[in-house]
Write an enzyme that holds these catalytic residues in place. Sequence first.
Site, PDB file in Angstrom:
ATOM      1  N   HIS A 180       0.824  -1.219   0.000  1.00 43.94           N
ATOM      2  CA  HIS A 180       0.000   0.000   0.000  1.00 43.94           C
ATOM      3  C   HIS A 180       0.858   1.269   0.000  1.00 43.94           C
ATOM      4  O   HIS A 180       0.424   2.323   0.470  1.00 43.94           O
ATOM      5  CB  HIS A 180      -0.945   0.029   1.210  1.00 43.94           C
ATOM      6  CG  HIS A 180      -1.753  -1.214   1.372  1.00 43.94           C
ATOM      7  ND1 HIS A 180      -2.890  -1.450   0.651  1.00 43.94           N
ATOM      8  CD2 HIS A 180      -1.564  -2.305   2.169  1.00 43.94           C
ATOM      9  CE1 HIS A 180      -3.394  -2.633   1.002  1.00 43.94           C
ATOM     10  NE2 HIS A 180      -2.602  -3.171   1.911  1.00 43.94           N
ATOM     11  N   SER A 189      14.741  20.984 -16.604  1.00 44.37           N
ATOM     12  CA  SER A 189      13.583  21.858 -16.772  1.00 44.37           C
ATOM     13  C   SER A 189      13.997  23.103 -17.540  1.00 44.37           C
ATOM     14  O   SER A 189      15.131  23.572 -17.429  1.00 44.37           O
ATOM     15  CB  SER A 189      13.037  22.257 -15.398  1.00 44.37           C
ATOM     16  OG  SER A 189      12.169  23.364 -15.497  1.00 44.37           O
ATOM     17  N   LYS A 207      16.324  21.124 -11.462  1.00 45.31           N
ATOM     18  CA  LYS A 207      15.608  19.876 -11.726  1.00 45.31           C
ATOM     19  C   LYS A 207      16.457  18.837 -12.449  1.00 45.31           C
ATOM     20  O   LYS A 207      17.240  19.152 -13.333  1.00 45.31           O
ATOM     21  CB  LYS A 207      14.350  20.157 -12.563  1.00 45.31           C
ATOM     22  CG  LYS A 207      13.285  20.993 -11.875  1.00 45.31           C
ATOM     23  CD  LYS A 207      12.668  20.270 -10.686  1.00 45.31           C
ATOM     24  CE  LYS A 207      11.846  19.062 -11.095  1.00 45.31           C
ATOM     25  NZ  LYS A 207      10.661  19.435 -11.891  1.00 45.31           N
ATOM     26  N   GLU A 238       9.281   7.970 -17.191  1.00 40.49           N
ATOM     27  CA  GLU A 238       7.930   8.468 -17.440  1.00 40.49           C
ATOM     28  C   GLU A 238       7.488   8.155 -18.867  1.00 40.49           C
ATOM     29  O   GLU A 238       6.322   7.817 -19.108  1.00 40.49           O
ATOM     30  CB  GLU A 238       7.886   9.974 -17.174  1.00 40.49           C
ATOM     31  CG  GLU A 238       8.100  10.322 -15.701  1.00 40.49           C
ATOM     32  CD  GLU A 238       8.376  11.804 -15.472  1.00 40.49           C
ATOM     33  OE1 GLU A 238       8.354  12.572 -16.448  1.00 40.49           O
ATOM     34  OE2 GLU A 238       8.630  12.174 -14.314  1.00 40.49           O
TER      35      GLU A 238
END
Length: 462
Positions: free
Chosen positions: A155, A276, A282, A289
């Site tokens: 979980h 970024s 970043k 992704e």
Amino acid sequence: MSKLWTGRFSKETDALLDQLNASLPFDKRLYRQDIQGSMAHSKMLGKQGIISFEDQASIQSGLESILKDIESGMLVICNAEDIHSFVEQELTKRIGDAGKRLHTARSRNDQVALDLKLFTKEQVTILSDLILSMLQAFCTKSKEHLTTVMPGYTHLQRAQPVTVAHVWMAYANMLKRDHKRLMNALELMDEMPLGSGALAGTTYPIDRDYTCALLGFRCPTDNSMDGVSDRDYCMEIGNVCSILMMHLSRMCEEMILWCSGEFGFMELDDAFSTGSSIMPQKKNPDVCELIRGKTGRVYGDLMTLLTMQKGLSLAYNKDMQEDKEAFFDILDTTIHSMQVMIPMFETAVIHKEKMHQAALGGFINATDCADYLTKKGMPFRDAYKCVGQLVAYCIENKKALNDLTLTEFQKYSALFSEDVYTAIDLQTCLAQRKSLGGPAPEEVSRQIKKIEEFLSESGFHE
């Protein structure tokens, strides 16, 4: 655009129909397979005396020159309805009437079925090798992290202690099954459709076994209607790729979390990260992704194949032209994802201390504490309740179980003694979890060895 089927028609087809009907923009990538199949077919025709040896030799020479010119860039594939029309027209242009005899005892229906199967076998070999390479990477990295403790999660909550090696072996077993599924699909599809004709075979005395041997198939297809209309293997391999991409997506999700500041368990190499346009600090796990996103694309392609075939009567229908773009995309996307995934994984850095600190702070040794009491004679359900109360006490007092004094332990049970600290030490927790499949280093070493044996049996060499 010249067409192979113009004899029956008295006028040109509408330009919009030509655009809708043409498959050359995507099936031109089958040129090698089309020429390979035509070479085998012409050899069989010559052997059987269906065409003369002189014509067969001329066809062979012409096809070889076409292949050489395409691959060198001297010949551009264009101005034809499909790759089959292009090759035949170019062949006839080069060798004359002998080129018109190539299509004897053959239809574009069994021709395209053959081309696609030859292409698929080639691509499956590439994908198979990539899966095996990924399995080798899992083994190599797991050996480096046999004792690197981290929290295991359920979980997405810290649950029990595991190791990084144990996590990687979980994914290794998933990909091992993917490889088995892929090889099973390859075995089922390894039947040659050429010789099926349009749907009902041919009246010529062809030798399908000879052609089959030339092209390296296990056997010819046993029914001509099935031979031209079967695309089961596209869907089965699409399904294998969908499951494989799902496994990669799960792993990517894990890595995205691990690379976040909230976890800090991992850092990807700069070569497999992006930045970024506005935030200079970043470092984004875009590769993960993208693979996660492309998984949905592969699912969609599989649904295209299933839907395309579901309402078709026997045998060939033009709907089946829709198989290639979706199927090519499945293979291209899966193979490319694997090609990037392997070096990204191999170059990623694990932050052991961050993982260890997370393991210390999540009460992931609570089950081991309950097991300690059970081994001392307390029923497990009572031990569970006792340790639950201890955890509540720790939370209230901002302590870990390892921080409690013996006096604090004994407030909840007189069964606690000094050996409790050894029992709930994270390394002890790991070492004791040596049941088959568990995270104990010696047990994970066995799991690694089993994957390595599978690699050896599969003929993999680094």
